[in-house]
Write a protein that holds these residues in place. Structure first.
Motif, PDB file in Angstrom:
ATOM      1  N   ALA A 185      40.866  47.204  42.611  1.00  0.00           N
ATOM      2  CA  ALA A 185      41.064  47.690  41.245  1.00  0.00           C
ATOM      3  C   ALA A 185      42.116  46.863  40.507  1.00  0.00           C
ATOM      4  O   ALA A 185      41.930  46.470  39.354  1.00  0.00           O
ATOM      5  CB  ALA A 185      41.474  49.166  41.283  1.00  0.00           C
ATOM      6  N   GLY A 186      43.248  46.590  41.183  1.00  0.00           N
ATOM      7  CA  GLY A 186      44.270  45.757  40.545  1.00  0.00           C
ATOM      8  C   GLY A 186      43.780  44.348  40.274  1.00  0.00           C
ATOM      9  O   GLY A 186      44.027  43.790  39.201  1.00  0.00           O
ATOM     10  N   PHE A 187      43.071  43.757  41.237  1.00  0.00           N
ATOM     11  CA  PHE A 187      42.547  42.400  41.039  1.00  0.00           C
ATOM     12  C   PHE A 187      41.507  42.362  39.929  1.00  0.00           C
ATOM     13  O   PHE A 187      41.479  41.445  39.104  1.00  0.00           O
ATOM     14  CB  PHE A 187      41.940  41.909  42.363  1.00  0.00           C
ATOM     15  N   TRP A 188      40.665  43.381  39.863  1.00  0.00           N
ATOM     16  CA  TRP A 188      39.595  43.433  38.871  1.00  0.00           C
ATOM     17  C   TRP A 188      40.152  43.612  37.463  1.00  0.00           C
ATOM     18  O   TRP A 188      39.693  42.988  36.505  1.00  0.00           O
ATOM     19  CB  TRP A 188      38.662  44.590  39.245  1.00  0.00           C
ATOM     20  N   LEU A 189      41.186  44.436  37.331  1.00  0.00           N
ATOM     21  CA  LEU A 189      41.717  44.726  35.999  1.00  0.00           C
ATOM     22  C   LEU A 189      42.679  43.666  35.489  1.00  0.00           C
ATOM     23  O   LEU A 189      42.721  43.387  34.281  1.00  0.00           O
ATOM     24  CB  LEU A 189      42.421  46.090  36.013  1.00  0.00           C
ATOM     25  N   LEU A 190      43.462  43.041  36.372  1.00  0.00           N
ATOM     26  CA  LEU A 190      44.505  42.114  35.925  1.00  0.00           C
ATOM     27  C   LEU A 190      44.063  40.664  35.887  1.00  0.00           C
ATOM     28  O   LEU A 190      44.758  39.844  35.277  1.00  0.00           O
ATOM     29  CB  LEU A 190      45.729  42.234  36.841  1.00  0.00           C
ATOM     30  N   LEU A 191      42.975  40.332  36.520  1.00  0.00           N
ATOM     31  CA  LEU A 191      42.557  38.931  36.551  1.00  0.00           C
ATOM     32  C   LEU A 191      42.290  38.369  35.156  1.00  0.00           C
ATOM     33  O   LEU A 191      42.699  37.240  34.856  1.00  0.00           O
ATOM     34  CB  LEU A 191      41.323  38.779  37.453  1.00  0.00           C
ATOM     35  N   PRO A 192      41.622  39.087  34.238  1.00  0.00           N
ATOM     36  CA  PRO A 192      41.434  38.516  32.900  1.00  0.00           C
ATOM     37  C   PRO A 192      42.703  38.505  32.052  1.00  0.00           C
ATOM     38  O   PRO A 192      42.739  37.828  31.022  1.00  0.00           O
ATOM     39  CB  PRO A 192      40.375  39.431  32.273  1.00  0.00           C
TER      40      PRO A 192
ATOM     41  N   ALA B  35      46.229  38.234  33.322  1.00  0.00           N
ATOM     42  CA  ALA B  35      47.429  37.603  33.867  1.00  0.00           C
ATOM     43  C   ALA B  35      47.034  36.403  34.709  1.00  0.00           C
ATOM     44  O   ALA B  35      45.862  36.248  35.092  1.00  0.00           O
ATOM     45  CB  ALA B  35      48.223  38.624  34.706  1.00  0.00           C
ATOM     46  N   PRO B  36      48.002  35.542  35.022  1.00  0.00           N
ATOM     47  CA  PRO B  36      47.703  34.412  35.916  1.00  0.00           C
ATOM     48  C   PRO B  36      47.279  34.891  37.305  1.00  0.00           C
ATOM     49  O   PRO B  36      47.497  36.043  37.687  1.00  0.00           O
ATOM     50  CB  PRO B  36      49.041  33.649  35.967  1.00  0.00           C
ATOM     51  N   PHE B  37      46.701  33.954  38.051  1.00  0.00           N
ATOM     52  CA  PHE B  37      46.137  34.319  39.345  1.00  0.00           C
ATOM     53  C   PHE B  37      47.235  34.745  40.323  1.00  0.00           C
ATOM     54  O   PHE B  37      47.058  35.688  41.105  1.00  0.00           O
ATOM     55  CB  PHE B  37      45.347  33.139  39.916  1.00  0.00           C
ATOM     56  N   SER B  38      48.378  34.064  40.305  1.00  0.00           N
ATOM     57  CA  SER B  38      49.454  34.418  41.226  1.00  0.00           C
ATOM     58  C   SER B  38      49.997  35.820  40.925  1.00  0.00           C
ATOM     59  O   SER B  38      50.214  36.628  41.845  1.00  0.00           O
ATOM     60  CB  SER B  38      50.584  33.391  41.124  1.00  0.00           C
ATOM     61  N   THR B  39      50.200  36.115  39.649  1.00  0.00           N
ATOM     62  CA  THR B  39      50.677  37.457  39.270  1.00  0.00           C
ATOM     63  C   THR B  39      49.657  38.514  39.647  1.00  0.00           C
ATOM     64  O   THR B  39      50.000  39.611  40.122  1.00  0.00           O
ATOM     65  CB  THR B  39      50.960  37.499  37.770  1.00  0.00           C
ATOM     66  N   THR B  40      48.388  38.194  39.455  1.00  0.00           N
ATOM     67  CA  THR B  40      47.334  39.146  39.820  1.00  0.00           C
ATOM     68  C   THR B  40      47.330  39.444  41.310  1.00  0.00           C
ATOM     69  O   THR B  40      47.213  40.602  41.741  1.00  0.00           O
ATOM     70  CB  THR B  40      45.972  38.592  39.384  1.00  0.00           C
TER      71      THR B  40
ATOM     72  N   VAL C 268      49.866  39.123  43.463  1.00  0.00           N
ATOM     73  CA  VAL C 268      51.073  39.869  43.858  1.00  0.00           C
ATOM     74  C   VAL C 268      50.938  41.339  43.479  1.00  0.00           C
ATOM     75  O   VAL C 268      51.241  42.248  44.271  1.00  0.00           O
ATOM     76  CB  VAL C 268      52.319  39.236  43.202  1.00  0.00           C
ATOM     77  N   THR C 269      50.456  41.601  42.271  1.00  0.00           N
ATOM     78  CA  THR C 269      50.300  42.992  41.832  1.00  0.00           C
ATOM     79  C   THR C 269      49.248  43.717  42.656  1.00  0.00           C
ATOM     80  O   THR C 269      49.444  44.871  43.066  1.00  0.00           O
ATOM     81  CB  THR C 269      49.913  43.016  40.347  1.00  0.00           C
ATOM     82  N   ALA C 270      48.129  43.064  42.917  1.00  0.00           N
ATOM     83  CA  ALA C 270      47.076  43.697  43.713  1.00  0.00           C
ATOM     84  C   ALA C 270      47.549  43.963  45.144  1.00  0.00           C
ATOM     85  O   ALA C 270      47.250  45.015  45.732  1.00  0.00           O
ATOM     86  CB  ALA C 270      45.830  42.821  43.719  1.00  0.00           C
ATOM     87  N   SER C 271      48.331  43.036  45.721  1.00  0.00           N
ATOM     88  CA  SER C 271      48.852  43.257  47.074  1.00  0.00           C
ATOM     89  C   SER C 271      49.845  44.419  47.105  1.00  0.00           C
ATOM     90  O   SER C 271      49.848  45.222  48.043  1.00  0.00           O
ATOM     91  CB  SER C 271      49.526  41.988  47.584  1.00  0.00           C
ATOM     92  N   THR C 272      50.676  44.520  46.070  1.00  0.00           N
ATOM     93  CA  THR C 272      51.609  45.654  45.998  1.00  0.00           C
ATOM     94  C   THR C 272      50.865  46.979  45.910  1.00  0.00           C
ATOM     95  O   THR C 272      51.223  47.969  46.575  1.00  0.00           O
ATOM     96  CB  THR C 272      52.538  45.477  44.794  1.00  0.00           C
ATOM     97  N   MET C 273      49.819  47.007  45.096  1.00  0.00           N
ATOM     98  CA  MET C 273      49.014  48.225  44.992  1.00  0.00           C
ATOM     99  C   MET C 273      48.332  48.558  46.314  1.00  0.00           C
ATOM    100  O   MET C 273      48.203  49.733  46.689  1.00  0.00           O
ATOM    101  CB  MET C 273      47.984  48.070  43.880  1.00  0.00           C
TER     102      MET C 273
END
Length: 517
Positions: free
Chosen positions: A325-332, A334-339, A341-346
């Protein structure tokens, strides 16, 4: 008798004389009052107040000569002339009467306007501000100017006011005729549409954000489709098995379906998707942590292997779902690295949430057992006192109640019926619950059993002791409540009070800090 009659006649004469004297005094007073009125009104009073005569309100007249100060009883001054809405002209004037107070309001018929030698009717007149309570009254009168003068020329005029039949008061004024403003005609400016060159797209270049967004959308849609397909397939297989079990075409077919259903009941209770995530979670969880999870599930009342599989599958499923969900929502966005990190935290948060829920479940279950233990000991004491054995008294409690404590008592009773000793069954009960009160009960029951003490007295003492501990625990919670109230008091109530009390003065305080007194 004659003396009495003479006395009555004398009293009548004195009363008659007193009445006549009062009547004559009243006539004299009326005459004096009438004389004073005549002397005050002047010689023209009789002519002005002749019987049947009604005096109409005097309309002011404007003459060409200036007012005489000898007959003027009010001072009239024109203070301002406004021509911003020409041909509507507004004049503000003040009146300072020499006798009395100014009129609280004026009517249009109390005012006459003479503009360039011609009478102009006033449109409206009103008092400026409140009703005057001093010796000066301010008013405004408006009229429509019909002057034929050119723009910029001075227009003379006179103002006359008559209030309540007083002597007419006049004053002169003048104003400059303004230039009448006309609306500018809208200009139609048409700009030729210039041809803007458009750059041809480069087939070799790729819009990276758009491609990432489309890939994330397609991956999420595919994942949802796979999960929905697995759930639908499990439901369809369960329906087919039940249909074959009851409406098979032959007895052998039905017997085979019943056997398959009985043999695969465990696989039906754990769906394939849960089995997949269970195997994935078992690989992610270390062996030592797995043993601790099994121990925690035992304390929470879920001791079977299916409970462990479902719990591990829940941890892995939440981690995978939050990561996607985090990867799907943040990829468009934010940058790939930020995406990542956020998805891994979630994903880490999702992996830890079931453990947090399990800890709260354990505490809630232990608290419910702690509350129910004194009443259960009372019932066991009554049963043992009535002639039942310890096992029979526990069985009666299990039949009457259904809570966490009776579930553990049921497990203990099952162990006793399978041949386990009472001491070992009680120790297993204390190990499964990890409640201080139950451990105290187990230790005293084991000691009473080894020393041959009376079980009834031991249970009665235990019941009183547990009830006392419960009362002390309630007092402890009451004392903690005052400390816990400091958190909402400091962070919620005090800020709201500060906003309400200091909010109106915040502007003055900021101005004082920045600019000084």
């Amino acid at each position: 008798m004659r003396r009495v009659q003479c006395g009555l006649l004398a009293a009548q004469r004195r009363g008659l004389v007193r009445v006549v004297t009062r009547f004559l005094a009243g006539l004299a007073a009326l005459a004096v009052a009438a004389l004073l009125v005549v002397l005050t009104a002047g010689p023209g009073f009789a002519a002005e107040t002749a019987p049947g005569m009604v005096i109409p309100p005097a309309r002011p007249t404007v003459t060409g000569s200036a007012p005489q100060p000898s007959v003027q009883d009010e001072e009239l001054v024109v203070e301002q002339i406004r021509t911003d809405r020409y041909p509507r002209v507004t004049a503000r004037f003040t009146m300072r009467p020499l006798d009395g107070r100014p009129a609280p309001y004026l009517e249009p018929y109390d005012i006459a306007l003479l503009i360039e030698g011609g009478l102009v009717p006033p449109l409206e007149v009103h008092t400026v501000g409140r009703v005057p309570t001093t010796n000066v009254g301010t008013y405004e009168v408006a009229w429509m100017s019909t002057s034929g003068a050119e723009a910029g020329a001075t227009v003379p005029g006179k103002l006359a006011v008559t209030v309540n039949g007083r002597t007419e008061v006049t004053t002169g004024f003048s104003f400059i005729r303004p230039q009448v403003q006309q609306a500018a005609a809208a200009t139609d400016v048409r700009v030729a549409n210039a041809l803007i060159p458009v750059q041809h797209p480069d087939p070799g270049s790729i819009n990276q954000p758009l491609a990432n967004a489309m890939a994330a959308v397609f991956a999420g849609t595919a994942l949802l489709a796979i999960v929905a397909g697995l759930l639908w397939h499990a439901h369809w297989r369960r329906g087919q098995d039940r249909l074959a079990m009851w409406v098979g075409r032959s007895a052998e077919h039905r017997a085979k379906a019943i056997a398959q259903n009985g043999g695969g009941r465990r696989s039906l209770t754990v769906p394939p998707i849960v089995q997949f995530f269970g195997r994935l979670g078992a690989k992610l969880v270390p062996s030592a942590q797995g043993e601790r999870l099994k121990r925690s599930l035992l304390l929470a009342g879920r001791p079977t292997a299916q409970h462990y599989t479902r719990f591990v599958a829940m941890k892995a499923g939440l981690a995978f779902g939050l990561f996607m969900a985090g990867f799907w929502l943040l990829l468009p966005l934010a940058p790939f690295s930020t995406t990542m990190v956020t998805a891994s935290t979630m994903a880490m948060i999702g992996f830890m949430l079931p453990s947090i829920w399990l800890g709260r479940t354990i505490k809630s279950r232990q608290h419910s057992m702690k509350k129910a233990l004194p009443d259960a000991l009372d019932l066991i004491t009554i049963g043992v006192g009535a002639g039942l054995a310890f096992d029979g008294a526990v069985a009666e409690i299990i039949d009457k109640w259904d809570n966490a404590l009776t579930q553990e008592f049921g497990t203990m009773l099952g162990e006793l019926r399978m041949g386990m000793g009472r001491r070992q069954a009680l120790l297993n009960l204390a190990d499964r619950t990890q409640v201080d009160e139950i451990q105290i009960m187990v230790s005293q029951l084991v000691q009473a059993d080894e020393l041959g003490m009376s079980l009834t007295d031991t249970l009665l003492t235990l019941a009183n002791q547990m009830r006392l501990r419960r009362r002390q625990y309630a007092e402890e919670l009451a004392h903690k409540a005052a400390v816990k109230m400091l958190i909402p008091l400091v962070f919620l109530i005090f800020p709201a009070l500060f906003v309400v009390i200091l909010g109106p003065a915040a502007g003055d305080m900021i101005g004082f800090i920045q600019g000084g007194p």
